[in-house]
Design a protein around this motif. Sequence first.
Motif, short mmCIF file in Angstrom:
data_model
loop_
_atom_site.label_atom_id
_atom_site.label_comp_id
_atom_site.label_asym_id
_atom_site.label_seq_id
_atom_site.Cartn_x
_atom_site.Cartn_y
_atom_site.Cartn_z
N GLY A 400 0.75 -1.24 0.00
CA GLY A 400 0.00 0.00 0.00
C GLY A 400 0.78 1.29 0.00
O GLY A 400 0.19 2.37 -0.13
N ARG A 401 2.09 1.26 0.16
CA ARG A 401 2.85 2.52 0.13
C ARG A 401 3.00 2.97 -1.31
O ARG A 401 3.34 2.17 -2.20
CB ARG A 401 4.22 2.34 0.78
CG ARG A 401 4.88 3.68 1.18
CD ARG A 401 4.27 4.23 2.44
NE ARG A 401 4.61 5.61 2.71
CZ ARG A 401 5.32 6.03 3.76
NH1 ARG A 401 5.78 5.14 4.63
NH2 ARG A 401 5.54 7.30 3.95
N ALA A 402 2.78 4.24 -1.57
CA ALA A 402 2.83 4.76 -2.94
C ALA A 402 4.22 4.59 -3.53
O ALA A 402 5.23 4.83 -2.86
CB ALA A 402 2.42 6.23 -2.95
N ALA A 403 4.26 4.19 -4.80
CA ALA A 403 5.55 4.01 -5.48
C ALA A 403 6.30 5.31 -5.61
O ALA A 403 7.54 5.32 -5.77
CB ALA A 403 5.32 3.40 -6.86
N THR A 404 5.60 6.44 -5.54
CA THR A 404 6.23 7.76 -5.66
C THR A 404 6.66 8.35 -4.32
O THR A 404 7.08 9.51 -4.25
CB THR A 404 5.26 8.74 -6.34
OG1 THR A 404 4.03 8.78 -5.58
CG2 THR A 404 4.97 8.32 -7.77
N THR A 405 6.56 7.56 -3.26
CA THR A 405 6.97 8.04 -1.93
C THR A 405 8.44 8.47 -1.97
O THR A 405 9.29 7.72 -2.45
CB THR A 405 6.79 6.95 -0.87
OG1 THR A 405 5.43 6.56 -0.82
CG2 THR A 405 7.23 7.44 0.50
N PRO A 406 8.79 9.66 -1.47
CA PRO A 406 10.19 10.10 -1.48
C PRO A 406 11.07 9.19 -0.63
O PRO A 406 10.65 8.73 0.44
CB PRO A 406 10.13 11.51 -0.89
CG PRO A 406 8.73 11.96 -1.10
CD PRO A 406 7.90 10.73 -0.97
N VAL A 407 12.28 8.92 -1.11
CA VAL A 407 13.25 8.12 -0.37
C VAL A 407 14.60 8.81 -0.42
O VAL A 407 14.89 9.60 -1.34
CB VAL A 407 13.37 6.68 -0.93
CG1 VAL A 407 12.04 5.95 -0.85
CG2 VAL A 407 13.89 6.71 -2.36
N ALA A 408 15.45 8.49 0.55
CA ALA A 408 16.84 8.99 0.57
C ALA A 408 17.75 7.89 1.09
O ALA A 408 17.34 7.09 1.94
CB ALA A 408 16.95 10.24 1.44
N ILE A 409 18.94 7.85 0.55
CA ILE A 409 19.98 6.97 1.07
C ILE A 409 21.15 7.85 1.49
O ILE A 409 21.72 8.57 0.67
CB ILE A 409 20.43 5.92 0.04
CG1 ILE A 409 19.26 5.03 -0.36
CG2 ILE A 409 21.56 5.07 0.62
CD1 ILE A 409 19.62 3.93 -1.33
N ILE A 410 21.47 7.78 2.77
CA ILE A 410 22.55 8.60 3.34
C ILE A 410 23.76 7.70 3.58
O ILE A 410 23.69 6.75 4.36
CB ILE A 410 22.11 9.26 4.66
CG1 ILE A 410 20.80 10.02 4.47
CG2 ILE A 410 23.21 10.18 5.19
CD1 ILE A 410 20.16 10.48 5.77
N SER A 411 24.84 7.99 2.89
CA SER A 411 26.07 7.21 3.05
C SER A 411 27.10 8.00 3.85
O SER A 411 27.20 9.22 3.71
CB SER A 411 26.66 6.86 1.67
OG SER A 411 25.77 6.06 0.92
#
Length: 468
Positions: A400-411
Amino acid sequence: MNHYPIFTQLHQRKVLLVGGGQVAERKASALLQAGAQLKVVAQQTTSRFQDWFAAQQAEHIATEFSPALLSGVFLVVAATNDPALNRQVFLAAEAAATFCNCVDQPACCSFIVPALIDRSPIQVAISSGGHAPVLARLIRQQIEKLLPFSIGKAAALAGRWRTQVKQTLQHLSERRRFWEQLFQHSRFSQFVASGDEKAAESLLQQQLNAHQPLTQGEVVLVGAGPGDAGLLTLHALQALQAADVVLYDALVSAEVLELVRRDALRISVGKRCGNHQVQQQQTNELLVKWAQQGKRVARLKGGDPFVFGRGGEECAVLQAAGIPFRVIPGISAGLGATAYAGIPLTHRDYAQSVLFITGHQQLAAQSHGWHTLAGAQQTLVIYMGTLTAAEISRQLIAHGRAATTPVAIISQGTLPQQTVSTGQLHQLASLAQQAATPALIVIGEVVSLRQQLAWFQTSSAHESVAAA
């Protein structure tokens, strides 16, 4: 470290000073105080130099500088207003393998003279490596305010007792604890400050007679934070300075390790995904072993010991072994890295809750509760999730989470080399493939606020945005 700091014994050693002006006069005064046999090469000198020569405190060589004058000299200082002459002195000293300092010419120095706080025998040196001597002086002024004038007397008195303490307490760790107890947790320093050295020595003798060697040490679980050494707590720093043995994780930054006491034993017990250098059982055994030998052990963990750090397991082992322990919290990567990236974890309009999970386990297991994780109006922070990013993305979208939900990867969170990659949930797998590790995944609408909060981002952070 550009310079190796040393304090040089100049008593009865030959030192050559080239120059006779006011700057050279200041250098001469310090060299004479240090007990140097001073030779001054200058055709003209100040009146104070003339007083030193008349009192036979220094020898005057009223000629031009010659490399032959370096024979038998321990070190040389060039303090003239002629840069070419100073450089000539430096090159001659280099050829003679003699230490040389040219005033205000860092390139012509094999040693530098720091700003000094003198509470003899206690001395504190502050150096900028020749880059910013005025800044070093200002730092010295700040430290001067912190050090009581009586601290030198306390050190001198302790020095007179050092041999007796060494004969009474055979082990180095016991002597260290004795002196720490005396200086930090008794009235010794107060007696010295008031001028009552007899009372100070009486107290020292009483504590030496009553000192009992420890048969068992303690363990301190220390949160090292996400990487930036500036995020260490004061208690954490104190624990690192007191520890005899430090067991540290792979995620502990080099900057944090630099704060460990120099003579402490350092043992890497790092574990990274797919590469367990030391098994947890071995780490547990090491903690018990060193503590049972009476050592103060610091278990240094990246982030916080109780947030995916297995601190609870180690505490249980120590409790079962009857070993005293305590925990010093640290800033978790989920808090520190996101803050440095300019991503708030909660926001009144976008997220009313935040969930922290690990992503390195079998995500197909129902225990993860994908319906709960995929809920809207919340932020999902995933540790160790880059290898399973594709499965995380698939499951969240499927539940159910929208495919357009913002994501970030912090390295490399909070470190100068920190990078932040942003995109959408359906792009998470490709973002993870490109991300350096260790990395933290953040999923939720709060990630979109990063652009609005750009002023908060650290100057070292680099952002790459996935193509829409």
